[in-house]
Design a protein around this motif. Structure first.
Motif, PDB file in Angstrom:
ATOM      1  N   LEU A  11      -1.838  78.739  47.803  1.00  0.00           N
ATOM      2  CA  LEU A  11      -0.790  77.753  47.579  1.00  0.00           C
ATOM      3  C   LEU A  11      -0.269  77.913  46.165  1.00  0.00           C
ATOM      4  N   PRO A  12       0.997  77.627  45.964  1.00  0.00           N
ATOM      5  CA  PRO A  12       1.513  77.750  44.592  1.00  0.00           C
ATOM      6  C   PRO A  12       0.812  76.727  43.690  1.00  0.00           C
ATOM      7  N   GLN A  13       0.401  77.190  42.557  1.00  0.00           N
ATOM      8  CA  GLN A  13      -0.286  76.327  41.604  1.00  0.00           C
ATOM      9  C   GLN A  13       0.743  75.458  40.876  1.00  0.00           C
ATOM     10  N   GLN A  14       0.525  74.156  40.905  1.00  0.00           N
ATOM     11  CA  GLN A  14       1.391  73.237  40.193  1.00  0.00           C
ATOM     12  C   GLN A  14       0.632  72.675  39.004  1.00  0.00           C
ATOM     13  N   ASP A  15       1.385  72.453  37.985  1.00  0.00           N
ATOM     14  CA  ASP A  15       0.779  71.773  36.845  1.00  0.00           C
ATOM     15  C   ASP A  15       0.396  70.377  37.302  1.00  0.00           C
ATOM     16  N   VAL A  16      -0.788  69.957  36.956  1.00  0.00           N
ATOM     17  CA  VAL A  16      -1.292  68.669  37.403  1.00  0.00           C
ATOM     18  C   VAL A  16      -0.398  67.542  36.886  1.00  0.00           C
ATOM     19  N   TYR A  17       0.132  67.678  35.681  1.00  0.00           N
ATOM     20  CA  TYR A  17       0.918  66.617  35.066  1.00  0.00           C
ATOM     21  C   TYR A  17       2.395  66.677  35.431  1.00  0.00           C
ATOM     22  N   GLN A  18       2.848  67.780  35.994  1.00  0.00           N
ATOM     23  CA  GLN A  18       4.271  67.943  36.286  1.00  0.00           C
ATOM     24  C   GLN A  18       4.809  66.856  37.218  1.00  0.00           C
ATOM     25  N   PRO A  19       4.158  66.567  38.347  1.00  0.00           N
ATOM     26  CA  PRO A  19       4.721  65.503  39.198  1.00  0.00           C
ATOM     27  C   PRO A  19       4.748  64.155  38.480  1.00  0.00           C
ATOM     28  N   TYR A  20       3.748  63.895  37.687  1.00  0.00           N
ATOM     29  CA  TYR A  20       3.691  62.630  36.944  1.00  0.00           C
ATOM     30  C   TYR A  20       4.864  62.546  35.976  1.00  0.00           C
ATOM     31  N   GLN A  21       5.114  63.630  35.253  1.00  0.00           N
ATOM     32  CA  GLN A  21       6.199  63.638  34.291  1.00  0.00           C
ATOM     33  C   GLN A  21       7.550  63.549  34.983  1.00  0.00           C
ATOM     34  N   THR A  22       7.704  64.224  36.096  1.00  0.00           N
ATOM     35  CA  THR A  22       8.974  64.192  36.818  1.00  0.00           C
ATOM     36  C   THR A  22       9.257  62.795  37.342  1.00  0.00           C
ATOM     37  N   ASP A  23       8.237  62.138  37.855  1.00  0.00           N
ATOM     38  CA  ASP A  23       8.431  60.797  38.383  1.00  0.00           C
ATOM     39  C   ASP A  23       8.704  59.793  37.269  1.00  0.00           C
ATOM     40  N   ARG A  24       8.110  59.989  36.111  1.00  0.00           N
ATOM     41  CA  ARG A  24       8.215  59.017  35.023  1.00  0.00           C
ATOM     42  C   ARG A  24       9.422  59.248  34.117  1.00  0.00           C
ATOM     43  N   GLN A  25      10.023  60.416  34.157  1.00  0.00           N
ATOM     44  CA  GLN A  25      11.084  60.729  33.208  1.00  0.00           C
ATOM     45  C   GLN A  25      12.259  59.758  33.275  1.00  0.00           C
ATOM     46  N   PRO A  26      12.801  59.416  34.447  1.00  0.00           N
ATOM     47  CA  PRO A  26      13.905  58.449  34.458  1.00  0.00           C
ATOM     48  C   PRO A  26      13.503  57.091  33.891  1.00  0.00           C
ATOM     49  N   ALA A  27      12.284  56.674  34.178  1.00  0.00           N
ATOM     50  CA  ALA A  27      11.820  55.386  33.649  1.00  0.00           C
ATOM     51  C   ALA A  27      11.709  55.451  32.125  1.00  0.00           C
ATOM     52  N   LEU A  28      11.206  56.566  31.624  1.00  0.00           N
ATOM     53  CA  LEU A  28      11.090  56.713  30.171  1.00  0.00           C
ATOM     54  C   LEU A  28      12.467  56.753  29.520  1.00  0.00           C
ATOM     55  N   GLU A  29      13.406  57.460  30.157  1.00  0.00           N
ATOM     56  CA  GLU A  29      14.763  57.516  29.613  1.00  0.00           C
ATOM     57  C   GLU A  29      15.411  56.141  29.604  1.00  0.00           C
ATOM     58  N   ARG A  30      15.175  55.372  30.668  1.00  0.00           N
ATOM     59  CA  ARG A  30      15.719  53.998  30.700  1.00  0.00           C
ATOM     60  C   ARG A  30      15.096  53.152  29.608  1.00  0.00           C
ATOM     61  N   VAL A  32      13.807  54.227  26.739  1.00  0.00           N
ATOM     62  CA  VAL A  32      14.335  54.680  25.447  1.00  0.00           C
ATOM     63  C   VAL A  32      15.740  54.121  25.239  1.00  0.00           C
ATOM     64  N   ALA A  33      16.568  54.169  26.275  1.00  0.00           N
ATOM     65  CA  ALA A  33      17.927  53.631  26.162  1.00  0.00           C
ATOM     66  C   ALA A  33      17.888  52.131  25.890  1.00  0.00           C
ATOM     67  N   ALA A  34      16.987  51.420  26.553  1.00  0.00           N
ATOM     68  CA  ALA A  34      16.864  49.970  26.324  1.00  0.00           C
ATOM     69  C   ALA A  34      16.418  49.692  24.891  1.00  0.00           C
ATOM     70  N   LEU A  35      15.486  50.483  24.394  1.00  0.00           N
ATOM     71  CA  LEU A  35      15.020  50.296  23.017  1.00  0.00           C
ATOM     72  C   LEU A  35      16.131  50.620  22.014  1.00  0.00           C
ATOM     73  N   GLU A  36      16.934  51.635  22.304  1.00  0.00           N
ATOM     74  CA  GLU A  36      18.061  51.964  21.421  1.00  0.00           C
ATOM     75  C   GLU A  36      19.078  50.826  21.398  1.00  0.00           C
ATOM     76  N   ARG A  37      19.364  50.243  22.577  1.00  0.00           N
ATOM     77  CA  ARG A  37      20.291  49.100  22.620  1.00  0.00           C
ATOM     78  C   ARG A  37      19.722  47.924  21.835  1.00  0.00           C
ATOM     79  N   GLN A  38      18.426  47.678  22.023  1.00  0.00           N
ATOM     80  CA  GLN A  38      17.780  46.581  21.298  1.00  0.00           C
ATOM     81  C   GLN A  38      17.852  46.829  19.793  1.00  0.00           C
TER      82      GLN A  38
END
Length: 106
Positions: A11-30, A32-38
């Motif tokens: 099976l193709p080897q996936q980075d263990v953290y990659q799915p976590y980072q992909t799922d969390r990136q939009p939330a983190l960007e939101r 960061v944007a909220a903190l910048e507005r604040q």
């Protein structure tokens, strides 16, 4: 014996953290944007408060100047009243008019 028992599919080897980072990136960007507005809102509020502080300090300085002027005026009038009282007492003494504190406040 099972022929697939030792078969291990590659099976193709996936980075263990990659799915976590992909799922969390939009939330983190939101976030960061909220903190910048604040941060921008807080900067605007600090600027507004700073301007208000400067305005109030100018008003305090103006009032302090006015109080000083009034104090000097009161001092001048007090000295004048004291001189007038001394002259009045001198006239009373010359005319032998008895001085009592109850008469007219002098």
């Amino acid at each position: 014996m099972n022929p697939y028992q030792y078969y291990s599919p590659q099976l193709p080897q996936q980075d263990v953290y990659q799915p976590y980072q992909t799922d969390r990136q939009p939330a983190l960007e939101r976030r960061v944007a909220a903190l910048e507005r604040q941060n921008e809102q807080q900067t605007r509020e600090l600027t507004r408060l700073s301007n208000e502080d400067r305005r109030q300090n100018r008003e305090i300085a103006r009032l302090a100047d006015q109080v000083n002027q009034l104090s000097q005026t009161v001092e001048r009038h007090t000295r004048r009243l004291n001189r007038l009282n001394q002259r009045l007492r001198a006239v009373e003494n010359r005319l032998n008019i008895p001085f009592t504190a109850g008469e007219g406040g002098f």
